[in-house]
Scaffold this motif. Structure first.
Motif, PDB file in Angstrom:
ATOM      1  N   CYS A 240      68.500  23.214  50.414  1.00 22.84           N
ATOM      2  CA  CYS A 240      69.558  23.915  50.853  1.00 22.84           C
ATOM      3  C   CYS A 240      70.108  25.261  50.092  1.00 22.84           C
ATOM      4  O   CYS A 240      69.644  25.350  48.895  1.00 22.84           O
ATOM      5  N   HIS A 241      70.695  26.162  50.488  1.00 18.85           N
ATOM      6  CA  HIS A 241      71.185  27.299  49.821  1.00 18.85           C
ATOM      7  C   HIS A 241      71.847  27.269  48.627  1.00 18.85           C
ATOM      8  O   HIS A 241      72.228  28.044  47.926  1.00 18.85           O
ATOM      9  N   THR A 242      72.668  26.116  48.354  1.00 15.28           N
ATOM     10  CA  THR A 242      73.596  25.553  47.626  1.00 15.28           C
ATOM     11  C   THR A 242      72.617  25.163  46.284  1.00 15.28           C
ATOM     12  O   THR A 242      73.309  24.869  45.358  1.00 15.28           O
ATOM     13  N   GLY A 243      71.199  24.867  46.629  1.00 17.27           N
ATOM     14  CA  GLY A 243      70.441  24.221  45.527  1.00 17.27           C
ATOM     15  C   GLY A 243      70.211  22.865  45.769  1.00 17.27           C
ATOM     16  O   GLY A 243      69.219  22.303  45.055  1.00 17.27           O
TER      17      GLY A 243
ATOM     18  N   GLN B 194      62.091  18.351  57.929  1.00 13.92           N
ATOM     19  CA  GLN B 194      62.081  17.096  57.548  1.00 13.92           C
ATOM     20  C   GLN B 194      61.071  16.724  56.630  1.00 13.92           C
ATOM     21  O   GLN B 194      59.906  17.324  56.636  1.00 13.92           O
ATOM     22  N   GLN B 195      61.340  16.217  55.437  1.00  7.91           N
ATOM     23  CA  GLN B 195      60.369  15.928  54.508  1.00  7.91           C
ATOM     24  C   GLN B 195      59.062  15.330  54.772  1.00  7.91           C
ATOM     25  O   GLN B 195      59.447  14.052  55.365  1.00  7.91           O
ATOM     26  N   ARG B 196      57.832  15.695  54.484  1.00  8.07           N
ATOM     27  CA  ARG B 196      56.769  14.889  54.793  1.00  8.07           C
ATOM     28  C   ARG B 196      56.809  13.548  53.948  1.00  8.07           C
ATOM     29  O   ARG B 196      57.035  13.648  52.824  1.00  8.07           O
ATOM     30  N   GLY B 197      56.390  12.544  54.624  1.00 14.78           N
ATOM     31  CA  GLY B 197      56.084  11.128  53.897  1.00 14.78           C
ATOM     32  C   GLY B 197      57.250  10.276  54.082  1.00 14.78           C
ATOM     33  O   GLY B 197      57.294   9.182  54.088  1.00 14.78           O
ATOM     34  N   THR B 198      58.600  10.993  53.701  1.00  8.52           N
ATOM     35  CA  THR B 198      59.880  10.098  53.497  1.00  8.52           C
ATOM     36  C   THR B 198      60.790  10.372  54.769  1.00  8.52           C
ATOM     37  O   THR B 198      61.474   9.293  55.148  1.00  8.52           O
ATOM     38  N   GLY B 199      60.476  11.355  55.612  1.00 12.20           N
ATOM     39  CA  GLY B 199      61.449  11.429  56.806  1.00 12.20           C
ATOM     40  C   GLY B 199      62.767  11.976  56.481  1.00 12.20           C
ATOM     41  O   GLY B 199      63.499  12.240  57.507  1.00 12.20           O
ATOM     42  N   GLU B 200      62.973  12.325  55.211  1.00 12.98           N
ATOM     43  CA  GLU B 200      64.362  12.763  54.823  1.00 12.98           C
ATOM     44  C   GLU B 200      64.485  14.325  55.655  1.00 12.98           C
ATOM     45  O   GLU B 200      63.798  15.014  55.576  1.00 12.98           O
ATOM     46  N   VAL B 201      65.615  14.238  56.144  1.00 14.35           N
ATOM     47  CA  VAL B 201      66.058  15.585  56.752  1.00 14.35           C
ATOM     48  C   VAL B 201      66.665  16.333  55.735  1.00 14.35           C
ATOM     49  O   VAL B 201      67.681  16.233  55.120  1.00 14.35           O
ATOM     50  N   LEU B 202      66.306  17.576  55.638  1.00 16.27           N
ATOM     51  CA  LEU B 202      66.337  18.607  54.600  1.00 16.27           C
ATOM     52  C   LEU B 202      67.316  19.662  55.241  1.00 16.27           C
ATOM     53  O   LEU B 202      68.263  19.808  54.178  1.00 16.27           O
ATOM     54  N   MET B 203      67.247  19.944  56.262  1.00 12.03           N
ATOM     55  CA  MET B 203      68.133  21.251  56.821  1.00 12.03           C
ATOM     56  C   MET B 203      68.028  21.633  58.274  1.00 12.03           C
ATOM     57  O   MET B 203      66.931  20.884  58.718  1.00 12.03           O
ATOM     58  N   VAL B 204      68.625  22.241  58.767  1.00 13.42           N
ATOM     59  CA  VAL B 204      68.777  22.723  60.259  1.00 13.42           C
ATOM     60  C   VAL B 204      68.751  24.388  60.181  1.00 13.42           C
ATOM     61  O   VAL B 204      69.643  24.846  59.457  1.00 13.42           O
ATOM     62  N   ALA B 205      67.965  24.850  60.765  1.00  9.65           N
ATOM     63  CA  ALA B 205      68.204  26.457  60.880  1.00  9.65           C
ATOM     64  C   ALA B 205      67.724  26.990  62.326  1.00  9.65           C
ATOM     65  O   ALA B 205      67.572  25.911  63.382  1.00  9.65           O
ATOM     66  N   TRP B 206      67.651  28.099  62.492  1.00  4.55           N
ATOM     67  CA  TRP B 206      67.196  28.787  63.978  1.00  4.55           C
ATOM     68  C   TRP B 206      66.076  29.481  63.828  1.00  4.55           C
ATOM     69  O   TRP B 206      65.581  30.052  63.138  1.00  4.55           O
ATOM     70  N   MET B 207      65.315  29.449  64.922  1.00  5.59           N
ATOM     71  CA  MET B 207      64.029  30.187  65.070  1.00  5.59           C
ATOM     72  C   MET B 207      64.098  30.950  66.403  1.00  5.59           C
ATOM     73  O   MET B 207      64.661  30.631  67.538  1.00  5.59           O
ATOM     74  N   ASN B 208      63.488  32.231  66.633  1.00  6.52           N
ATOM     75  CA  ASN B 208      63.192  32.935  67.719  1.00  6.52           C
ATOM     76  C   ASN B 208      61.789  32.840  67.666  1.00  6.52           C
ATOM     77  O   ASN B 208      61.155  32.180  66.981  1.00  6.52           O
ATOM     78  N   ASP B 209      61.165  33.506  68.700  1.00 11.66           N
ATOM     79  CA  ASP B 209      59.771  33.170  69.153  1.00 11.66           C
ATOM     80  C   ASP B 209      58.877  33.797  67.923  1.00 11.66           C
ATOM     81  O   ASP B 209      57.928  33.174  67.737  1.00 11.66           O
ATOM     82  N   GLU B 210      59.291  35.113  67.577  1.00 12.18           N
ATOM     83  CA  GLU B 210      58.624  35.441  66.065  1.00 12.18           C
ATOM     84  C   GLU B 210      58.255  34.484  64.954  1.00 12.18           C
ATOM     85  O   GLU B 210      57.494  34.277  64.341  1.00 12.18           O
ATOM     86  N   ALA B 211      59.472  33.945  64.620  1.00 17.91           N
ATOM     87  CA  ALA B 211      59.672  32.849  63.749  1.00 17.91           C
ATOM     88  C   ALA B 211      58.749  31.843  63.849  1.00 17.91           C
ATOM     89  O   ALA B 211      57.978  31.330  62.982  1.00 17.91           O
TER      90      ALA B 211
END
Length: 119
Positions: free
Chosen positions: A98-101, A25-42
């Motif tokens: 986004c990966h599309t730019g 989420q973008q700081r200040g605006t709250g705009e949702v930018l993307m969704v991804a995945w994390m493991n413990d190391e990430a």
């Protein structure tokens, strides 16, 4: 391999393959930018470096957002949702998320577009 703090690791509810959903989420605006995945190391790397680091399910490896594109995410806040199955990253996005730019991954296909008068 780096280790996630056991106190934090104990709060996470992971998928069967050991991942947790991450929303940027973008700081200040709250705009949702993307969704991804994390493991413990990430998650550990994100918390310690303040650079958003995710786990690519398709490549089966960690990736630091912007390492190849230059479209980085500097992390300002990290929060866990009430169920422990989603992490919220409050970031300062440089370039497109986004990966599309595109600025956000949620620009392309609105399924319900509310008119400005209804907002």
């Amino acid at each position: 391999m780096t280790s996630l703090d056991p106190a934090i690791a104990g709060l996470l509810k992971r998928t069967a393959d050991g991942l947790v959903c991450a929303v940027a989420q973008q700081r200040g605006t709250g705009e949702v930018l993307m969704v991804a995945w994390m493991n413990d190391e990430a998650l550990h790397l994100t918390l310690t470096t303040r650079q958003a680091t995710y786990f690519s399910r398709s490549r089966g490896e960690l990736w630091v957002k912007g390492a190849t594109s230059g479209n980085t995410q500097t992390v300002h806040d990290v929060r866990l949702d009430c169920d422990g199955d989603t992490v919220l990253l409050v970031v300062e996005q440089t370039g497109g998320a986004c990966h599309t730019g595109d600025r956000t991954c949620f620009d392309a296909k609105p399924l319900l577009d509310v008119s400005p008068a209804d907002r």
